[in-house]
Write an enzyme that holds these catalytic residues in place. Structure first.
Site, PDB file in Angstrom:
ATOM      1  CG  ASP A  88      21.815 109.640  73.353  1.00 52.48           C
ATOM      2  OD1 ASP A  88      22.564 110.085  72.468  1.00 52.48           O
ATOM      3  OD2 ASP A  88      21.221 110.376  74.172  1.00 52.48           O
ATOM      4  CG  ASP A 158      22.122 115.005  70.948  1.00 54.04           C
ATOM      5  OD1 ASP A 158      21.695 114.151  71.764  1.00 54.04           O
ATOM      6  OD2 ASP A 158      23.337 115.154  70.685  1.00 54.04           O
TER       7      ASP A 158
HETATM    8  N1  SAM Z   1      26.085 113.824  71.326  1.00 51.92           N
HETATM    9  C1  SAM Z   1      26.495 113.225  70.060  1.00 51.92           C
HETATM   10  C2  SAM Z   1      27.464 114.132  69.335  1.00 51.92           C
HETATM   11  O1  SAM Z   1      27.626 115.283  69.761  1.00 51.92           O
HETATM   12  O2  SAM Z   1      28.056 113.644  68.360  1.00 51.92           O
HETATM   13  C3  SAM Z   1      25.265 112.934  69.241  1.00 51.92           C
HETATM   14  C4  SAM Z   1      24.531 111.772  69.841  1.00 51.92           C
HETATM   15  S1  SAM Z   1      23.083 111.232  69.095  1.00 51.92           S
HETATM   16  C5  SAM Z   1      23.323 109.533  69.292  1.00 51.92           C
HETATM   17  C6  SAM Z   1      23.286 111.564  67.393  1.00 51.92           C
HETATM   18  C7  SAM Z   1      22.114 110.944  66.641  1.00 51.92           C
HETATM   19  O3  SAM Z   1      21.794 111.695  65.468  1.00 51.92           O
HETATM   20  C8  SAM Z   1      22.396 109.510  66.147  1.00 51.92           C
HETATM   21  O4  SAM Z   1      21.554 108.606  66.808  1.00 51.92           O
HETATM   22  C9  SAM Z   1      22.106 109.559  64.640  1.00 51.92           C
HETATM   23  O5  SAM Z   1      21.468 108.383  64.159  1.00 51.92           O
HETATM   24  C10 SAM Z   1      21.209 110.781  64.548  1.00 51.92           C
HETATM   25  N2  SAM Z   1      21.174 111.420  63.230  1.00 51.92           N
HETATM   26  C11 SAM Z   1      22.197 111.573  62.363  1.00 51.92           C
HETATM   27  N3  SAM Z   1      21.774 112.207  61.249  1.00 51.92           N
HETATM   28  C12 SAM Z   1      20.435 112.455  61.426  1.00 51.92           C
HETATM   29  C13 SAM Z   1      19.446 113.082  60.634  1.00 51.92           C
HETATM   30  N4  SAM Z   1      19.743 113.590  59.412  1.00 51.92           N
HETATM   31  N5  SAM Z   1      18.185 113.170  61.131  1.00 51.92           N
HETATM   32  C14 SAM Z   1      17.880 112.657  62.359  1.00 51.92           C
HETATM   33  N6  SAM Z   1      18.786 112.037  63.165  1.00 51.92           N
HETATM   34  C15 SAM Z   1      20.057 111.946  62.692  1.00 51.92           C
END
Ligand code: SAM
Length: 293
Positions: A88, A158
């Site tokens: 984000d 994150d």
């Molecule tokens: N603040 C939020 C929380 O605490 O749940 C997290 C927000 S951020 C949008 C989380 C991001 O991590 C998502 O966009 C997701 O697509 C990404 N994500 C999930 N697994 C991942 C991975 N293995 N590698 C990189 N990004 C990943």
């Protein structure tokens, strides 16, 4: 009068967050997850992934400021930072407030999250356009495993809850590579879930235990995230060099605080110290696991 659209996220039997929904601005499945953006009267725009709240315009400043600044204020002159997840853009926005930053790698597995954040959440994602930001659509665990040693001053994880595509971001293998790619004076910080959430609260002592096998300093701190399940949220900071309290000099931090780009709405150097003071039940949760290990 048509029925009012509503959104609810429960963390236990019908206990949780509900809100009226004025409009569904986006709702599609990407290759990885369902991505939804809601317009709500109380929280502004909300980003959901697989139905779970990720960010809302109303309270994201608390989460992103508390995820980033306790770590960056510990490092004298942070220059190179990696963000794992965080598509984000909120964590990147906070990192770029520090005038010494030269390079940010954002490793977000799902390009659609970035595209949706750019379109619907400009106050959160605008920093992604900064020339110092380099975006990789990769799995964070793979990216870090292939990164050169000692190349980052800070790593900000994150990630969403430790399930599905994010589960690899809560593994010993991932943490070991985070330790390897951090510079000797580097700091790693990750969101470590809610100590009150019945499903995930055991993740916190487990994360602490895994990080303690790699870093001499592992410290938990808390902040209230009103739109997250159970609200009380934890962050875990790990370093081979800095202790978040002993090495934190209030006057120097206040000087740096005045030099940040833009003004913060939650984090302050005074609050930094207070955030690491843990409630009795969290200390007990963490010590119980330490005894078990
Ligand atoms: N603040 C939020 C929380 O605490 O749940 C997290 C927000 S951020 C949008 C989380 C991001 O991590 C998502 O966009 C997701 O697509 C990404 N994500 C999930 N697994 C991942 C991975 N293995 N590698 C990189 N990004 C990943």
């Amino acid at each position: 009068m048509g029925s009012q659209l509503q959104y609810a996220e429960y963390f236990a039997a019908r206990a949780g967050l509900t809100t009226d929904v004025e409009a569904v601005l986006y709702d599609r499945r990407s290759s990885f997850q369902r991505i939804t953006v809601l317009q709500t009267p109380a929280f502004g725009r909300m980003l959901l992934l697989d139905g779970a709240v990720m960010v809302t315009e109303w309270d994201e400043f608390i989460y992103h400021e508390m995820l980033v600044h306790p770590a960056l204020f510990l490092i004298p002159e942070p220059r190179r930072v990696a963000v794992i997840g965080g598509g984000d853009g909120g964590a990147v926005r906070e990192i770029l407030r520090h005038p010494t930053i030269e390079h940010v790698d954002l490793v977000e597995i799902d390009p659609d999250v970035i595209a949706v954040a750019r379109e619907f959440l400009p106050t959160i994602s605008a920093a992604l356009e900064d020339a110092r930001v380099h975006i990789y659509h990769r799995d964070g665990a793979e990216f870090v495993a292939e990164a050169p040693a000692a190349c980052y001053d800070a790593i900000i994880v994150d990630a969403p809850d430790p399930i599905g595509i994010a589960s690899g971001l809560f593994s010993q293998h991932f943490y070991a590579h985070c330790c390897r790619v951090l510079r000797s004076e580097g700091v790693c910080v990750l969101q470590s879930g809610s100590p009150l959430h019945s499903l995930y609260r055991q993740a916190l002592p487990r994360i602490q235990r895994l990080l303690r096998e790699l870093f001499p300093v592992v410290a938990i701190y808390l902040a209230p995230i009103p739109t997250y399940p159970a609200v009380l949220w934890s962050f875990t900071l790990a370093s081979s060099r800095w202790d978040p309290l002993q090495d934190f000099e209030l006057q120097a931090a206040l000087e740096r605080y005045r030099l940040l780009r833009g003004s913060l709405r939650y984090y302050t150097p005074y609050l930094h110290r207070a955030a690491f003071a843990l409630p009795a039940f969290v200390t007990e949760l963490l010590s119980r696991d330490a005894c078990a290990s």
